[in-house]
Scaffold this motif. Sequence first.
Motif, short mmCIF file in Angstrom:
data_model
loop_
_atom_site.label_atom_id
_atom_site.label_comp_id
_atom_site.label_asym_id
_atom_site.label_seq_id
_atom_site.Cartn_x
_atom_site.Cartn_y
_atom_site.Cartn_z
N LEU A 61 8.95 -0.29 -6.73
CA LEU A 61 8.54 0.80 -6.79
C LEU A 61 9.55 1.91 -7.52
N SER A 62 10.55 1.01 -7.56
CA SER A 62 11.93 1.49 -9.16
C SER A 62 11.18 1.19 -10.45
N LEU A 63 11.30 -0.11 -10.57
CA LEU A 63 10.70 -0.37 -12.08
C LEU A 63 9.42 -0.11 -11.80
N ALA A 64 8.34 0.26 -11.35
CA ALA A 64 7.20 0.43 -11.70
C ALA A 64 7.71 2.03 -12.15
N ARG A 65 8.87 2.66 -11.84
CA ARG A 65 8.56 3.82 -12.01
C ARG A 65 8.32 3.75 -13.68
N LEU A 66 9.67 2.99 -13.92
CA LEU A 66 10.68 3.16 -14.82
C LEU A 66 9.66 2.52 -15.96
N GLY A 67 8.82 1.17 -15.34
CA GLY A 67 8.00 1.15 -16.52
C GLY A 67 7.09 1.36 -17.17
N ILE A 68 6.51 2.66 -16.23
CA ILE A 68 4.93 3.54 -17.07
C ILE A 68 6.17 4.31 -18.19
N VAL A 69 7.28 4.83 -18.21
CA VAL A 69 8.21 5.32 -18.88
C VAL A 69 8.45 4.06 -19.67
N THR A 70 8.84 3.29 -19.61
CA THR A 70 8.79 3.02 -21.01
C THR A 70 8.06 2.10 -22.36
N VAL A 71 6.99 1.59 -21.35
CA VAL A 71 5.63 1.24 -21.64
C VAL A 71 4.78 2.65 -22.43
N THR A 72 5.02 3.84 -22.11
CA THR A 72 3.87 4.29 -22.65
C THR A 72 4.85 4.38 -24.56
N THR A 79 0.98 -1.55 -0.20
CA THR A 79 -0.50 -0.38 -0.42
C THR A 79 0.58 1.16 -0.04
N THR A 80 2.00 0.99 0.92
CA THR A 80 2.65 2.30 0.74
C THR A 80 3.90 2.69 -0.27
N VAL A 81 3.49 1.23 -1.53
CA VAL A 81 4.44 1.52 -2.63
C VAL A 81 4.00 2.44 -3.51
N TRP A 82 1.77 1.74 -3.70
CA TRP A 82 0.86 2.33 -4.61
C TRP A 82 0.71 3.40 -4.25
N PHE A 83 1.00 4.20 -2.95
CA PHE A 83 0.46 5.34 -2.33
C PHE A 83 2.23 6.79 -2.99
N ALA A 84 3.18 5.94 -2.58
CA ALA A 84 4.04 6.80 -3.09
C ALA A 84 4.52 6.78 -4.23
N LEU A 85 4.11 5.49 -5.13
CA LEU A 85 4.19 5.59 -6.70
C LEU A 85 3.08 6.76 -7.47
N ARG A 86 2.08 6.48 -7.03
CA ARG A 86 0.53 7.84 -7.25
C ARG A 86 1.46 9.37 -7.02
N ALA A 87 2.02 9.28 -6.32
CA ALA A 87 2.41 10.41 -5.35
C ALA A 87 3.41 11.09 -6.50
N ASP A 88 4.87 10.72 -7.09
CA ASP A 88 5.53 10.70 -7.74
C ASP A 88 4.87 10.65 -8.81
N VAL A 89 4.16 10.09 -9.52
CA VAL A 89 3.30 10.08 -10.73
C VAL A 89 2.70 11.25 -10.88
N ARG A 90 2.50 11.69 -10.05
CA ARG A 90 1.36 13.35 -10.24
C ARG A 90 2.59 14.57 -9.71
N ARG A 91 3.00 14.33 -9.38
CA ARG A 91 4.67 15.20 -8.75
C ARG A 91 5.26 15.48 -10.50
N ARG A 92 5.33 14.12 -10.81
CA ARG A 92 6.62 13.99 -11.65
C ARG A 92 6.52 14.31 -13.21
#
Length: 417
Positions: A322-333, A2-15
Amino acid sequence: MTTVWFALRADVRRRWPALLSLALLLGLIGGVVLTAAAGARRTDTAYPRLLTWANATQTDIIPDGNGIPADYFAALARQPHIAAMTTAGVYGTVVSRGNQANVTVMSSPDGAMGVTVDRVKILTGRLYDPKAPGWAMVDQQLASLEHLTPGGTLRLYGVPSAPSGVPEYNKAVTLTYRVTAIVAFDDGIVPTGTNTAGPTALVSWPFAAPPVAAGLADGYEAAVRLTPGASQAAFSSAAEKLAKRYQDTTGNVVTINLSDQVGATERAIRPEAVALAVFAGLAGLIALAVIGQLLSRQLALDAAEFPILRALGVNRAALVTLSLARLGIVTVTGAIVALAVAIAASPLMPIGPARLAEPHLGVEVNLAILGAGFAAIALLPLAVLTPPAWRAAHQAQGPLGVAEPIARQSRPSRLAA
């Protein structure tokens, strides 16, 4: 998690601007690579696909004699080796009395040539009616030479030959045709010899009035497409034996195997395909190096908050996720953008002579290449950056999210005393 999911959402909104920029850059570079890779495949296969689409013939049977060997052609068509066959007359003409440019003129008594067998690729205009006298389809070379467009008038001068073979230009006959289309013939994609090097016209039957046609005929031929697996040598032998039974061939035929012409055309087209494939490979390596550096830097920036997350109780595996999920958003897009770019740019392919050979110009979706490209763009950067992500997570240890505190000294300080 849950913490990872919230961190990922916050990071996407911010960056999201930075992530979107990386995804677009990856998509544009990946789109170029996929366009070149799919274009290489499309260029290499254009001519074989044209031959299949055109129901192209593989062998020419040319009987001796000046007239049409109708009985022999009828018997030949019944041979079991034949999948498709058409007959044609070849005539000697010149464009004008001035330049005396040789033109290959063909006319099909059965009307199949150019329509159902050795189908022509129409560049502009419409298919002619093979039984409507006075119609013609011409190739680009003849159209440029005579400044022809569909609906225009083609004037040829038929020049008979003396018994010695010398052209008798003083006996030239004017022949007039209405042009219905500018076309590409399957044996004229790349000029490979004297028979395919000159301007060509396919005219409706009859070519001309019988006395004129008889004086201009260079000969009649049967163009044959063999059944799959049929032996070229066996068919040639059968055609030669059959000719001895018919007097209209004088007992002799000449068999021409067109595989040499096909091979020469494919060899002429292949360098463009190889060049595109090499470009795609080099561009892919450069893209991986550049994008890898950018994503690695992004990974290092993201790792700055790992100590805080560790202090909240997030374990090492969750940090890597969390790191790979952030990068995965970039690579899949980026992979999705690359697919869109490759599909949008596909009408630019193939290149070179293969573009004339391509039977279906326009948008092409090569599922095999695009699917493999999507997987490579989406997953390969993640595979390369997984070890750095593990190292970044390993460095954020300890209950406070920092390195483990230094062990207490055995002797207490004076202040503590």
